[in-house]
Design a protein around this motif. Sequence first.
Motif, short mmCIF file in Angstrom:
data_model
loop_
_atom_site.label_atom_id
_atom_site.label_comp_id
_atom_site.label_asym_id
_atom_site.label_seq_id
_atom_site.Cartn_x
_atom_site.Cartn_y
_atom_site.Cartn_z
N UNK A 60 -32.55 -46.26 -1.20
CA UNK A 60 -32.20 -47.73 -1.70
C UNK A 60 -32.05 -47.48 -3.23
N UNK A 61 -30.91 -48.19 -3.59
CA UNK A 61 -30.60 -48.28 -4.96
C UNK A 61 -29.22 -48.51 -5.10
N UNK A 62 -28.55 -48.48 -6.34
CA UNK A 62 -27.39 -48.70 -6.52
C UNK A 62 -27.04 -48.28 -8.12
N UNK A 63 -25.57 -47.72 -7.75
CA UNK A 63 -25.00 -47.59 -9.49
C UNK A 63 -23.87 -48.49 -9.58
N UNK A 64 -23.90 -48.93 -10.87
CA UNK A 64 -22.59 -49.73 -11.12
C UNK A 64 -22.21 -49.59 -12.53
N UNK A 65 -20.95 -49.64 -12.45
CA UNK A 65 -20.10 -49.26 -13.53
C UNK A 65 -19.21 -50.45 -13.86
N UNK A 66 -18.74 -50.58 -15.34
CA UNK A 66 -17.97 -51.73 -15.54
C UNK A 66 -17.04 -51.16 -16.72
N UNK A 67 -15.50 -51.36 -16.47
CA UNK A 67 -14.64 -50.93 -17.18
C UNK A 67 -13.58 -51.95 -17.80
N UNK A 68 -13.00 -51.73 -18.81
CA UNK A 68 -12.09 -52.70 -19.19
C UNK A 68 -10.89 -52.46 -18.59
N UNK A 69 -10.28 -53.37 -17.88
CA UNK A 69 -9.16 -53.42 -17.04
C UNK A 69 -7.87 -52.92 -17.82
N UNK A 70 -7.62 -53.18 -18.95
CA UNK A 70 -6.56 -52.81 -19.68
C UNK A 70 -6.52 -51.42 -20.21
N UNK A 71 -7.63 -50.85 -20.47
CA UNK A 71 -7.66 -49.64 -21.34
C UNK A 71 -8.37 -48.64 -20.50
N UNK A 72 -9.19 -48.78 -19.53
CA UNK A 72 -10.14 -47.96 -18.83
C UNK A 72 -11.26 -47.54 -19.67
N UNK A 73 -11.59 -48.22 -20.67
CA UNK A 73 -12.79 -47.93 -21.40
C UNK A 73 -14.06 -48.26 -20.58
N UNK A 74 -15.15 -47.29 -20.71
CA UNK A 74 -16.33 -47.82 -19.89
C UNK A 74 -17.09 -48.74 -20.81
N UNK A 75 -17.42 -49.82 -20.51
CA UNK A 75 -17.99 -50.73 -21.16
C UNK A 75 -19.45 -50.78 -21.01
#
Length: 477
Positions: free
Chosen positions: A405-420
């Motif tokens: 049980x658990x989760x990993x979540x990643x958020x990127x800038x759609x335009x540049x691919x930068x990891x936010x």
Amino acid sequence: MSDYDIIILGAGPGGYVAAIRAAQLGFRTAVVDREHLGGICLNWGCIPTKALLRSAEIFHYFEHAKDFGLSAKDVSFDMEAVVKRSRGVSGRLNGGVGMLLKKNKVDVIWGEGAIEAPGKVTVKKATKSVEGPPKEAPKGALGPGSYSAKNIIVATGARPRVLPGIEPDKDLIWTYFEAMVPKSMPKSVLVMGSGAIGIEFASFYRTMGAEVTVVELLPQILPVEDAEIAAHARKRFEKQGIRILTGAKVSKVEKGKGSVTATIEDDKGKQTITAEKLISAVGVVGNIENLGLEKLGVKTDRGCVVTDGLGRTNVPGIYAIGDVAGPPMLAHKAEHEGVLCVETIKGLHTHAMDKAMIPGCTYCHPQIASVGLTEAKAKEAGYELKVGRFPFQGNGKAIALGEPEGMVKTIFDKKTGKLLGAHMVGTEVTELIQGYVVAMNLETTEEELMHTVFPHPTLSEMMHESVLDAYGRVIHS
């Protein structure tokens, strides 16, 4: 000639690390403290709580031995021994800090320090410590007196915030000091506040068998975390039997014989909850009093010293680092600030720490870890997003560990691919988060992360899969 080039008030993570780095750079250095080398983190915070939580984790596994094909009968615990182990861990590391300071030829001045004027520090004999009577000075420490230094760094840390009418009494109403050294296991605990401190204690006491209720003023537990991660954690906590009340406040506390009765208010009205102990975990405030700062005109704001990001205050020659210099109030932030501060004094090329790249970790069960922007904050900042998620149940190592049980979540800038931002909930995520921290500091893009080879079988593979999911390329989900 001055006694020292640098005097540091406070020997916590920020203070002692700054002292060691200063000595490495050739500064004549002293650190002033009144009660314990290593500060609150090592003696009454980060380290001893992890020792308690480790005992709770092992107890949990004993209770669920059958799930692993094992047998454990008549499982119990000795609270005195659990606490003794925790205090022993702190004591060992406290001694280690003393050895490091000695090795680097940093003087320790024992007592309560205050800044009389720029470049002048007066140290008086301490009148008390958090444990009661004044602590005995470490061997070889200097005593009270007047000292001078070209540069003074304030690293005096923070203390628990106290709410009017709910003042801690060391008996029925606790702060983290008392919660770390219970003489026996209370049958019921009410925790005020669901930040890292409150949730860690809620997790510990529930795992050890207490009935636990958490009251949080805001609509979300773990308020600084991503809402999706916090919601997952809440479900897990409630499944364990922790009662959670959000959007609620403790408006009144009445003490009885061996218990407290709290009046809880929310948008539905009022209710009362009785518990043996109440743990107040509603934040901390900086230790800025009795240091001479007001007299010298050092600027403060909301209980913290204002700095320029490199430790410099508005008064030349006076610096501040760590909790006393404001949030995030984390030991690793304090340590890095200490290094930046003394390197700035030395004249080395430095740049202010990017607080968006400071990871946060909560060591409850399940663990929570994060860095960067939450999804909501990223949207508020105007980014178009690519968001990836990967569940623990899709990872072979997590299943083998019995932790699906658990989760990993990643958020990127759609335009540049930068990891936010990156956000995790589940077993050992506090050890995984640094991979994303390194990636963000190196300005890694989604493409580079996708082409990184992660070892198998490991929990870290979920980090890779979460990145792939953000771009519609996930393999195992």
